[in-house]
Enzyme design. Structure first.
Site, PDB file in Angstrom:
ATOM      1  N   GLY A 186      -3.042   5.249   3.246  1.00  0.00           N
ATOM      2  CA  GLY A 186      -2.064   5.951   4.120  1.00  0.00           C
ATOM      3  C   GLY A 186      -0.738   4.373   4.300  1.00  0.00           C
ATOM      4  O   GLY A 186       0.001   4.707   2.808  1.00  0.00           O
ATOM      5  N   CYS A 187      -0.126   4.746   4.996  1.00  0.00           N
ATOM      6  CA  CYS A 187       1.525   4.681   4.941  1.00  0.00           C
ATOM      7  C   CYS A 187       2.059   3.539   4.861  1.00  0.00           C
ATOM      8  O   CYS A 187       0.931   2.461   4.929  1.00  0.00           O
ATOM      9  CB  CYS A 187       2.148   4.712   6.911  1.00  0.00           C
TER      10      CYS A 187
END
Length: 215
Positions: A44-45
């Site tokens: 993810g981020c």
């Protein structure tokens, strides 16, 4: 669902305008020190991943960047189109005498949801997919074993969908992405998305943190 990403990117660009021009240039990868090892993950981020791994004993440095795609030297804008094949990733420089690769895998699987395909919370797209990149056959086997342990633990209600991929190349992200959690702790996305993931990692890695207690 790219609305959040577009809004966030516009905010980033406007903020970067007040910084030096070279803040939009890629960061420099650190040199590997003698006795040091390197691991690369996507979960993810990269802001939360970077911050989480950086809090572990034995980790010297973590760099946010891009891996797993086929476009050389991609920019944040390009990766955000979901057409480069890259995932937001982190590269971890660590001392294996202090923290093992297996322990990094424990942190990785605790610090994001490895059961959601091409998605982490509000972030959707293959650029947010979960990937564990291996450099050796031993690392590949360690990743597969960690996935099996995670599934057997029933910690998540659904099975792990993390990709197990050979490492090829890591491109550092722009300088303004580095240490983003530390530099912008009050930013709404950091508060609502990134820091809860960091706390999950910290909870799983008690006793292995550089600083115990509340983050």
């Amino acid at each position: 669902m790219r609305i959040l990403q577009i809004i966030l990117f516009s905010w980033l660009i406007s903020s970067a305008a007040f910084a030096q021009d070279d803040e939009t240039a890629p960061a420099t990868l650190p040199k590997v020190k003698p006795g040091e090892a390197v691991a690369t993950f996507a979960g993810g981020c990269f802001w939360a991943q970077e911050e989480g791994f950086d809090q572990l004993k034995g980790v010297r440095e973590v760099i946010s960047g891009y891996a797993g795609g086929n476009v050389p030297n991609p920019t944040y804008q390009q990766v955000g189109t979901d057409k480069t094949g890259h995932a937001e990733s982190v590269q971890v420089y660590y001392d294996p005498k202090v923290i093992s690769y297996d322990e990094l895998l424990t942190a990785f699987f605790a610090g994001h949801d490895p059961t959601t395909l091409n998605r982490q919370g509000p972030d959707r797209g293959r650029d947010y997919r979960s990937v564990a990149f291996y450099r050796t056959s031993a690392e590949k086997q360690a990743i597969l074993a960690a996935i099996q342990r995670t599934n057997e633990s029933k910690h998540y209600p659904n099975p792990v969908v993390t990709e197990v991929a050979p490492f090829s190349v890591f491109y550092p992200a722009e300088k303004y992405h580095q240490n983003y959690c530390k530099l912008h702790p009050e930013q709404p996305y950091i508060q609502s998305v990134s820091l809860p993931k960091v706390e999950k990692l910290r909870h799983a890695m008690q006793g292995k943190l550089k600083k115990e207690g509340i983050y």
